[in-house]
Write a protein that holds these residues in place. Structure first.
Motif, PDB file in Angstrom:
ATOM      1  N   SER A  44       0.818  -1.218   0.000  1.00  0.00           N
ATOM      2  CA  SER A  44       0.000   0.000   0.000  1.00  0.00           C
ATOM      3  C   SER A  44       0.854   1.272   0.000  1.00  0.00           C
ATOM      4  CB  SER A  44      -0.987   0.011   1.171  1.00  0.00           C
ATOM      5  OG  SER A  44      -0.310   0.020   2.395  1.00  0.00           O
ATOM      6  N   CYS A  45       2.149   1.140   0.283  1.00  0.00           N
ATOM      7  CA  CYS A  45       3.047   2.293   0.288  1.00  0.00           C
ATOM      8  C   CYS A  45       3.940   2.344  -0.954  1.00  0.00           C
ATOM      9  CB  CYS A  45       3.933   2.271   1.527  1.00  0.00           C
ATOM     10  SG  CYS A  45       3.040   2.547   3.058  1.00  0.00           S
ATOM     11  N   HIS A  85      -0.563   2.904  10.751  1.00  0.00           N
ATOM     12  CA  HIS A  85      -0.040   2.049   9.689  1.00  0.00           C
ATOM     13  C   HIS A  85       0.776   0.937  10.324  1.00  0.00           C
ATOM     14  CE1 HIS A  85       1.143   0.907   5.683  1.00  0.00           C
ATOM     15  NE2 HIS A  85       2.404   0.855   6.077  1.00  0.00           N
TER      16      HIS A  85
END
Length: 106
Positions: A44-45, A85
């Protein structure tokens, strides 16, 4: 295969936002939470297809902190950050590569 340069002997949280790693080769690495969060290796990063960063270090507040630090087997560390996160797994090799000290910057 792990080497002394990528085998930690001690991982210690020095403050809410700073981590110290002592390596088997005698080197010391210090990492700040915002930097590690900005370089998170999770899908996701970082775009899985292109490798381009989706979340950049500039998007991360300087006040970010480590909430939880856990070993993942004998090869990596997992962090939960104060921005909620927590999906990245940071291999010992990757953490050593990210060392910003003058010796490693050469």
């Amino acid at each position: 295969m792990a080497s002394d340069a990528t085998t930690p002997t001690k991982i210690k949280k020095l403050s809410p936002g700073e981590l110290q790693i002592l390596w088997a080769d005698g080197h010391e690495t210090r990492h700040l939470a915002p930097l590690l969060r900005g370089l998170c290796p999770c899908a996701s990063c970082q775009d899985e297809m292109t490798g381009n960063r989706v979340v950049l270090p500039i998007h991360i507040p300087d006040s970010l902190e480590f909430r939880k630090i856990e070993l993942v087997g004998q090869y990596a560390v997992h962090f939960d950050f104060s921005d909620n996160h927590g999906t990245g797994i940071y291999s010992f090799e990757y953490l050593r590569e990210l060392c910003r000290c003058p010796e490693c910057a050469r």
